[in-house]
Each structure stands twice: as structure tokens, then as C-alpha cells.
Design an enzyme around this catalytic site. Structure first.
Site, PDB file in Angstrom:
ATOM      1  N   HIS A  43       0.663  -1.123   0.032  1.00  0.00           N
ATOM      2  CA  HIS A  43      -0.055  -0.013   0.055  1.00  0.00           C
ATOM      3  C   HIS A  43       0.811   1.300  -0.031  1.00  0.00           C
ATOM      4  CE1 HIS A  43      -3.887   1.817   1.497  1.00  0.00           C
ATOM      5  NE2 HIS A  43      -3.286   2.781   0.969  1.00  0.00           N
ATOM      6  N   GLU A  70      -2.770  -1.749  -3.419  1.00  0.00           N
ATOM      7  CA  GLU A  70      -3.926  -0.835  -2.768  1.00  0.00           C
ATOM      8  C   GLU A  70      -3.318   0.600  -2.639  1.00  0.00           C
ATOM      9  OE1 GLU A  70      -5.088  -4.002   0.922  1.00  0.00           O
ATOM     10  OE2 GLU A  70      -4.145  -2.262   1.643  1.00  0.00           O
ATOM     11  N   HIS A 190      -7.997  -5.601   7.606  1.00  0.00           N
ATOM     12  CA  HIS A 190      -7.571  -4.256   8.652  1.00  0.00           C
ATOM     13  C   HIS A 190      -8.190  -5.047  10.170  1.00  0.00           C
ATOM     14  CE1 HIS A 190      -6.413  -0.227   8.919  1.00  0.00           C
ATOM     15  NE2 HIS A 190      -7.143  -0.157  10.147  1.00  0.00           N
TER      16      HIS A 190
END
Length: 237
Positions: A43, A70, A190
Site C-alpha cells: 500500500h 492498494e 484491517h
């Protein structure tokens, strides 16, 4: 079986803290795949405080499982993804100064924008996923964007489950059921951890992939990365 994609941002954070190349993120990605991980997630953020844009390019030839990138689809991010052509791009509505991802897309308000970005990725053969809160309206909105998958934002579940509230899974189950009905693939991520991943998996129909970074790397400090990857794979069966 649900695939385990390991987010290696924290390895880059550790590397960057000393300004050198230890630990090496490319070698780490190769190792976790050898240990059984079925994907590698990164990410990159605009300030490159952990994964750098160059890392994304360096990892491309070494990720032979699933490569998931991401990020917030700003112009620089979109151009990078189109050049690399990973297996999957996961769109996350990060604020520039966000420490970590803290909300999913409002897929109704941002429908046109998401449609445009997703169309470009799909034309280039890149599977798309969008980060969403467990909100049925936003699942329906996700379908209208043309995305292939959604990624359920699981922080709220993880926080409540740690307090003993197992009912916190219910909105996630309902959203997954709706996504399945609509023909959307379901990913999640998450704050998923060894403590909650098995319960989560058991209650999410059609869960295709989980992306886990912070907890997995933290657990590995005590238990070892190869062992922890195997523990996740066991819980996801």
C-alpha cells in the site's frame, strides 16, 4: 479456501527507519511466498513513508502468487498500477495524512469517479476491488461501479470481537451475503489477527481473500514469520 495475502508495509517501515536496505522487502516477499502465503499486498502512499513506488516495480517480477496493490487512485498511483499490471488493485479512500486506512468508500457519492477509474483498470486486465464499510447500501453501490470485488473494512469487527462481542460479525455476514447475490467477490482486511481470523472466516460466506499486515508482522516478532504464515493458513482452511 480463503487466500492469505500478506501486507509487507511494516517491513518497509522497518527498513526505512535506518535508511538502508535491511530488511529487504523483495527478499521478504519471496520468503513469505515460499512459506505458503498466497499473495503479497503493498500500500504505497504519496509520502512513501513505508512502501516506496520503486518497491512496487521491484516486486513485480518476484511475486508469482497474487500481487495486490492498494491505494488512493490519485494520478501517480493510477499510472503506476497501469504500468505494473498487478493481479489486483484495491482502491482505498485514504486521506494524504492518514496514518492508516480508516474508512471505506461512499460508493454512491463517488460512483462516477470509481466507474471511470475501475473501467481503466479493467481494460488493462487488472482485477479491481474497492474498500468498503459493512454498509448494505455501499455494497449495492459497489456493484454499480463495475468493480470485481469488495474488501470489507474489518476494524470495527476486530475491536468489538476483542471485547467479547461476537455479534459484531453480523453486518459483515449480511454484506457478504448481499455481495455474493450481486456477483461481487469478497475480500477483507484491517486488524484481522490470529485471535479473530478463524471466527471471521467461519461467518463470511464466499470469503476469497484476506489481506493482513500489521497483526501478522507483530505476531511474527514472537512466533516467527514462517510459523505465523502457517498458523493463518490453518485457521483459514
Amino acid at each position: 479456501m480463503t487466500k492469505l495475502s500478506v501486507n509487507i508495509n511494516k517491513i518497509a517501515t522497518l527498513r526505512n527507519s535506518r535508511g538502508g536496505d535491511q530488511p529487504n522487502v523483495v527478499q521478504f516477499a519471496k520468503d513469505i511466498q515460499r512459506f505458503g502465503a498466497e499473495g503479497v499486498t503493498i500500500h504505497p502512499r504519496p509520502d512513501e513513508r513505508h512502501i516506496r513506488y520503486q518497491d512496487a516495480y521491484d516486486l513485480k517480477p518476484e511475486v508469482y502468487t497474487e500481487y495486490n496493490i492498494e491505494g488512493n487512485p490519485i494520478e501517480k498511483f493510477v499510472n503506476m498500477v497501469l504500468e505494473i499490471k498487478p493481479t489486483q488493485v484495491t482502491l482505498v479512500p485514504d486521506a494524504v495524512d492518514a496514518i492508516t486506512s480508516n474508512a471505506g468508500w461512499d460508493t454512491i457519492t463517488h460512483k462516477s469517479f470509481l466507474q471511470e477509474v475501475i473501467s481503466e483498470f479493467k481494460k488493462n486486465g487488472i482485477r479491481t476491488s474497492i474498500f468498503v464499510d459493512p454498509n448494505l447500501k455501499h455494497i449495492e453501490g459497489a456493484k454499480a461501479t463495475g468493480t470485481d470485488r469488495i474488501e470489507l473494512y474489518t476494524e470495527a469487527f476486530a475491536e468489538e470481537y476483542a471485547k467479547g462481542n461476537s455479534k459484531a460479525i453480523e453486518p459483515y455476514t449480511k454484506c457478504a451475503e448481499l455481495a455474493n447475490e450481486l456477483g461481487l467477490g469478497v475480500n477483507a482486511g484491517h486488524d484481522l489477527s490470529l485471535d479473530n481470523i478463524q471466527f471471521f472466516k467461519q461467518n463470511i460466506p464466499g470469503l476469497l481473500e484476506v489481506s493482513i499486515g500489521h497483526a501478522l508482522i507483530s505476531e511474527s516478532l514472537y512466533l516467527g514469520i514462517e510459523n505465523v504464515v502457517q498458523m493463518y493458513l490453518h485457521r483459514l482452511k
